[in-house]
Structure formats: structure tokens, C-alpha cells
Design a protein around this motif. Sequence first.
Motif, PDB file in Angstrom:
ATOM      1  N   TYR A 192       0.824  -1.204   0.000  1.00 21.15           N
ATOM      2  CA  TYR A 192       0.000   0.000   0.000  1.00 21.15           C
ATOM      3  C   TYR A 192       0.861   1.258   0.000  1.00 21.15           C
ATOM      4  O   TYR A 192       1.877   1.337   0.693  1.00 21.15           O
ATOM      5  CB  TYR A 192      -0.957  -0.019   1.185  1.00 21.15           C
ATOM      6  N   LEU A 193       0.402   2.255  -0.767  1.00 20.99           N
ATOM      7  CA  LEU A 193       1.209   3.444  -1.062  1.00 20.99           C
ATOM      8  C   LEU A 193       0.459   4.725  -0.690  1.00 20.99           C
ATOM      9  O   LEU A 193       0.397   5.663  -1.471  1.00 20.99           O
ATOM     10  CB  LEU A 193       1.564   3.463  -2.558  1.00 20.99           C
ATOM     11  N   ASN A 194      -0.092   4.769   0.521  1.00 23.56           N
ATOM     12  CA  ASN A 194      -0.966   5.878   0.914  1.00 23.56           C
ATOM     13  C   ASN A 194      -0.459   6.562   2.186  1.00 23.56           C
ATOM     14  O   ASN A 194      -0.962   6.298   3.284  1.00 23.56           O
ATOM     15  CB  ASN A 194      -2.387   5.344   1.136  1.00 23.56           C
ATOM     16  N   PRO A 195       0.531   7.447   2.062  1.00 19.79           N
ATOM     17  CA  PRO A 195       1.105   8.091   3.257  1.00 19.79           C
ATOM     18  C   PRO A 195       0.105   8.910   4.059  1.00 19.79           C
ATOM     19  O   PRO A 195       0.280   9.099   5.266  1.00 19.79           O
ATOM     20  CB  PRO A 195       2.205   8.993   2.672  1.00 19.79           C
ATOM     21  N   GLU A 196      -0.938   9.414   3.417  1.00 19.65           N
ATOM     22  CA  GLU A 196      -1.878  10.293   4.110  1.00 19.65           C
ATOM     23  C   GLU A 196      -3.237   9.625   4.328  1.00 19.65           C
ATOM     24  O   GLU A 196      -4.240  10.293   4.577  1.00 19.65           O
ATOM     25  CB  GLU A 196      -2.051  11.592   3.311  1.00 19.65           C
ATOM     26  N   TRP A 197      -3.283   8.277   4.265  1.00 21.25           N
ATOM     27  CA  TRP A 197      -4.565   7.586   4.418  1.00 21.25           C
ATOM     28  C   TRP A 197      -5.134   7.801   5.819  1.00 21.25           C
ATOM     29  O   TRP A 197      -4.409   7.845   6.811  1.00 21.25           O
ATOM     30  CB  TRP A 197      -4.384   6.086   4.175  1.00 21.25           C
ATOM     31  N   LYS A 198      -6.460   7.951   5.882  1.00 13.49           N
ATOM     32  CA  LYS A 198      -7.168   8.044   7.160  1.00 13.49           C
ATOM     33  C   LYS A 198      -8.405   7.157   7.089  1.00 13.49           C
ATOM     34  O   LYS A 198      -8.894   6.859   5.978  1.00 13.49           O
ATOM     35  CB  LYS A 198      -7.535   9.492   7.481  1.00 13.49           C
ATOM     36  N   PRO A 199      -8.935   6.705   8.220  1.00 10.49           N
ATOM     37  CA  PRO A 199     -10.054   5.756   8.205  1.00 10.49           C
ATOM     38  C   PRO A 199     -11.240   6.185   7.359  1.00 10.49           C
ATOM     39  O   PRO A 199     -11.895   5.347   6.724  1.00 10.49           O
ATOM     40  CB  PRO A 199     -10.425   5.642   9.690  1.00 10.49           C
ATOM     41  N   ALA A 200     -11.535   7.492   7.316  1.00 13.11           N
ATOM     42  CA  ALA A 200     -12.681   7.961   6.534  1.00 13.11           C
ATOM     43  C   ALA A 200     -12.497   7.718   5.031  1.00 13.11           C
ATOM     44  O   ALA A 200     -13.466   7.735   4.277  1.00 13.11           O
ATOM     45  CB  ALA A 200     -12.910   9.446   6.787  1.00 13.11           C
ATOM     46  N   ASP A 201     -11.249   7.486   4.597  1.00 14.38           N
ATOM     47  CA  ASP A 201     -10.989   7.249   3.180  1.00 14.38           C
ATOM     48  C   ASP A 201     -11.466   5.875   2.724  1.00 14.38           C
ATOM     49  O   ASP A 201     -11.630   5.638   1.519  1.00 14.38           O
ATOM     50  CB  ASP A 201      -9.495   7.390   2.871  1.00 14.38           C
ATOM     51  N   GLY A 202     -11.666   4.937   3.666  1.00 18.29           N
ATOM     52  CA  GLY A 202     -12.148   3.601   3.307  1.00 18.29           C
ATOM     53  C   GLY A 202     -11.151   2.859   2.436  1.00 18.29           C
ATOM     54  O   GLY A 202      -9.947   3.069   2.499  1.00 18.29           O
ATOM     55  N   GLY A 203     -11.681   1.968   1.574  1.00 20.86           N
ATOM     56  CA  GLY A 203     -10.839   1.224   0.646  1.00 20.86           C
ATOM     57  C   GLY A 203     -10.079   0.068   1.263  1.00 20.86           C
ATOM     58  O   GLY A 203      -9.081  -0.384   0.701  1.00 20.86           O
ATOM     59  N   SER A 204     -10.559  -0.452   2.394  1.00 15.31           N
ATOM     60  CA  SER A 204      -9.871  -1.581   3.020  1.00 15.31           C
ATOM     61  C   SER A 204     -10.011  -2.834   2.156  1.00 15.31           C
ATOM     62  O   SER A 204     -11.024  -3.051   1.484  1.00 15.31           O
ATOM     63  CB  SER A 204     -10.443  -1.868   4.410  1.00 15.31           C
ATOM     64  N   LEU A 205      -8.989  -3.662   2.196  1.00 20.37           N
ATOM     65  CA  LEU A 205      -9.065  -4.999   1.629  1.00 20.37           C
ATOM     66  C   LEU A 205      -9.794  -5.889   2.633  1.00 20.37           C
ATOM     67  O   LEU A 205      -9.476  -5.872   3.826  1.00 20.37           O
ATOM     68  CB  LEU A 205      -7.655  -5.548   1.391  1.00 20.37           C
ATOM     69  N   ARG A 206     -10.765  -6.638   2.164  1.00 22.52           N
ATOM     70  CA  ARG A 206     -11.441  -7.608   3.034  1.00 22.52           C
ATOM     71  C   ARG A 206     -11.153  -9.004   2.499  1.00 22.52           C
ATOM     72  O   ARG A 206     -11.572  -9.359   1.393  1.00 22.52           O
ATOM     73  CB  ARG A 206     -12.941  -7.350   3.085  1.00 22.52           C
ATOM     74  N   VAL A 207     -10.402  -9.784   3.281  1.00 21.44           N
ATOM     75  CA  VAL A 207     -10.105 -11.167   2.924  1.00 21.44           C
ATOM     76  C   VAL A 207     -11.108 -12.044   3.658  1.00 21.44           C
ATOM     77  O   VAL A 207     -11.229 -11.979   4.885  1.00 21.44           O
ATOM     78  CB  VAL A 207      -8.666 -11.554   3.302  1.00 21.44           C
ATOM     79  N   LEU A 208     -11.812 -12.869   2.908  1.00 22.32           N
ATOM     80  CA  LEU A 208     -12.896 -13.673   3.462  1.00 22.32           C
ATOM     81  C   LEU A 208     -12.453 -15.123   3.671  1.00 22.32           C
ATOM     82  O   LEU A 208     -11.487 -15.587   3.053  1.00 22.32           O
ATOM     83  CB  LEU A 208     -14.108 -13.619   2.531  1.00 22.32           C
ATOM     84  N   GLU A 209     -13.167 -15.810   4.539  1.00 29.00           N
ATOM     85  CA  GLU A 209     -12.938 -17.237   4.787  1.00 29.00           C
ATOM     86  C   GLU A 209     -11.515 -17.509   5.251  1.00 29.00           C
ATOM     87  O   GLU A 209     -10.881 -18.481   4.843  1.00 29.00           O
ATOM     88  CB  GLU A 209     -13.266 -18.052   3.531  1.00 29.00           C
ATOM     89  N   CYS A 210     -10.983 -16.633   6.113  1.00 30.48           N
ATOM     90  CA  CYS A 210      -9.649 -16.837   6.674  1.00 30.48           C
ATOM     91  C   CYS A 210      -9.719 -17.902   7.767  1.00 30.48           C
ATOM     92  O   CYS A 210     -10.488 -17.763   8.712  1.00 30.48           O
ATOM     93  CB  CYS A 210      -9.108 -15.547   7.287  1.00 30.48           C
ATOM     94  N   GLY A 211      -8.912 -18.934   7.675  1.00 32.02           N
ATOM     95  CA  GLY A 211      -8.858 -19.948   8.716  1.00 32.02           C
ATOM     96  C   GLY A 211     -10.159 -20.719   8.829  1.00 32.02           C
ATOM     97  O   GLY A 211     -11.043 -20.667   7.979  1.00 32.02           O
ATOM     98  N   THR A 212     -10.294 -21.467   9.904  1.00 33.17           N
ATOM     99  CA  THR A 212     -11.495 -22.260  10.171  1.00 33.17           C
ATOM    100  C   THR A 212     -11.849 -22.132  11.640  1.00 33.17           C
ATOM    101  O   THR A 212     -10.991 -21.817  12.473  1.00 33.17           O
ATOM    102  CB  THR A 212     -11.254 -23.746   9.855  1.00 33.17           C
ATOM    103  N   PRO A 213     -13.112 -22.392  11.999  1.00 34.25           N
ATOM    104  CA  PRO A 213     -13.477 -22.347  13.420  1.00 34.25           C
ATOM    105  C   PRO A 213     -12.662 -23.307  14.267  1.00 34.25           C
ATOM    106  O   PRO A 213     -12.370 -23.036  15.427  1.00 34.25           O
ATOM    107  CB  PRO A 213     -14.973 -22.737  13.393  1.00 34.25           C
TER     108      PRO A 213
END
Length: 362
Positions: A192-213
Motif C-alpha cells: 500500500y502506497l498511501n502516506p496520508e490515508w485516514k479511516p474515513a478514506d475507506g478502501g480496506s481490503l477484506r479477505v474472506l474465509e480466513c482460517g477455520t473455526p
Amino acid sequence: AEGALVATSAGAGGGKGKGGKKGKKKSKDAANAKKQLTRAVDKRYAEVADGVAAALDSLGCAVCDAFLAHETIVGVRDEIRSLERHYKASEIWVGKDSDIGAQITVPRVRGDKVLWVNDLSIQQSSMTHVQTMLASIDRLVFRELGGRVERLRHLSARTDPMLAIYPGGGSRFQKHVDNTARDGRRLTVLCYLNPEWKPADGGSLRVLECGTPEDGGVTALDVAPVAGRLAMFYADEMPHEVRPAHGMRHAMTVWYYDKNERAEALAKAPPAPKEEDQAHMRSRQEARAFLLWILAHESEPTQAAVDAIAQRAKKMSDHAIKIVAGITGAPSIAEFMNALDLMTPASLAKLRSDLDEMGINN
């Protein structure tokens, strides 16, 4: 900060001392300092790799914070700024297979702009910060992870880097898996190349199905695009998406190939097609425009929209209709046209959804 260590190591040793004992002592001190720094870098890589390997084994994904120093990321952004005018809106392949389909832009499915940069061009350029970024990631993956992670033991090469910008405004990339065609890509790595990123900017990567119960894993992992952070996951297994971005979001992605799967994919690849004649090219363009027109409507389907689609289809060439029919799974042109005559607003909505899904899953 890994990148800071690498950058310092590259410059260790300084200038040459001036003759005599004093000069020899300076040279010896510089050599010793370089050795100590090299050992420190080696130790740090090993520590990072141990943590990443454990996460990949248990979850199928891993995050490494502050892998590259802030000044390295700022340098990368400065070096690639002049390339931004060359970025193009991403396209997705809509079709049942690699022979019948079309590359089209569907912003609600994928809203980024990308630029693939030739690796050799980077090495021969003055983009020293980009070179440092790629060399650091390559070392981590090839030299460290290959010996620690069973699924990465046969990595042999990687793609050219892909630079991407999500321009804000809710741009996103819907849930998908990178490698569903067994093309050899085993590991996806993003920086990631965003020196000025803040939470309101969004754009998070969401990785699904990580691991198992059973192993205490989580069902989803959100990764904010913080400057210098690496995110990686198995390209052939892990569903993921980019959440809506409300500010500019910059990233670089590379994919690492498994040697055996890549060789199999290349062996099975069909021969390069002969150059298309102009009539065939026009038909493909006509089919592409028709699909874009169907998908471009954001409002709820109406009977007027259904009727307009059917009327437009009747004016298309047989070859273009054959391409569209093949994409939708209709066994013949006649049956496709009959289906259009019977289409309702509900079935149009289903068609749009199916076309979106084809683009995500291919």
C-alpha cells in the motif's frame, strides 16, 4: 522498518578513507559496520518471514506492517506520479470461457484504474525507490517464505507489477478469487502506497474465509491500506474484495507463480489466434458495446428497457449476436432471440446479475 534497513544496507561503507593507518582503520570500521548491518537485516527478514509463514499456514493470508519505511513509500509515489496519466479503467472478462466473451468495464463490479509496468523497464530506469520496494518483497517471498511455507516451495517467477488507483467516490472491487483458471498464480502480494490515508478514506481490503473455526481462525479480515503495509494471500484460494474507497487509494500488486502449475497452464494454453479480419473485429466490438449497454443501467429494470434491448438486438449482425448468445449460454441465435422476446424486467435483472458474476468469477 524493513525498507529502511535495506536502504541503509545498500549505502553502508560510505566513502574511502585517506591513506595510512587512519585510512585503513576507517575502511575496516566501515566494513565491520556493513557486516553488522547485513546481519541485522538478515535477522529482521527471518523474524518477519516467521510471522508471515505462520499466518499463511493457519489463515491463508498475512499482513506485515511497516515493511517499507515511510520515506520509501513517499519516494515510490513521487516516482510513479508521472505515470498516472497512463492508467486505464479496469476491465473484467464477461463470458463462459476464454474463447467466448468480451473485456468490458463495469464500475460497480470493479472501479479501479490500473497500469502494468514492465519489470525490465523499472530496472533500467531511475526509479530507485520502486526498485527497492520490489527487491525487498522478492527477497521476502523467494528467499524466506519459499523455505518456510509448503505451498510456496515451488515458486519460480512473478508477474510484472500492477499499479492501481481507486479514485474515491465509492469505487470498489466486488468479492472474487484471483486465480480460478489454474494459471499458476499462487501468492498475491499487495503493497500500500498511501502516506496520508485516514479511516474515513475507506478502501480496506477484506479477505474472506480466513482460517477455520477449528483452528480459531476468523471468517473475515479487514486490512486498511496504510502506507508501507504488505498484505498477502493465496491467489487460488482466498475470496477477497476491496471495500468502497472514498479517497484516493494507491497500491502495487504482484503475483508469484508456482512453477509446476504455471508449466501445466502454458502447456494447455491454446495457440495464439490468427490476426482477426476486420469483419470479425467489428462483430466483437458490436457484442462488447451491446453488453456494456445492458450493464450500464443502474436503475431498476423496466419493460421499456427490456423492449429497447430486444429492438437493438434485432439490428445487430449475426456474428455479434452469436457471440452474445454464447456468453449467455443460449444454444443458438434463434433461441437467444426468442428469449429476448420473452424477457421480463425480472429476467433482465437476473441477466445483469449473471453477467456481473461471470466477470467476478473469470
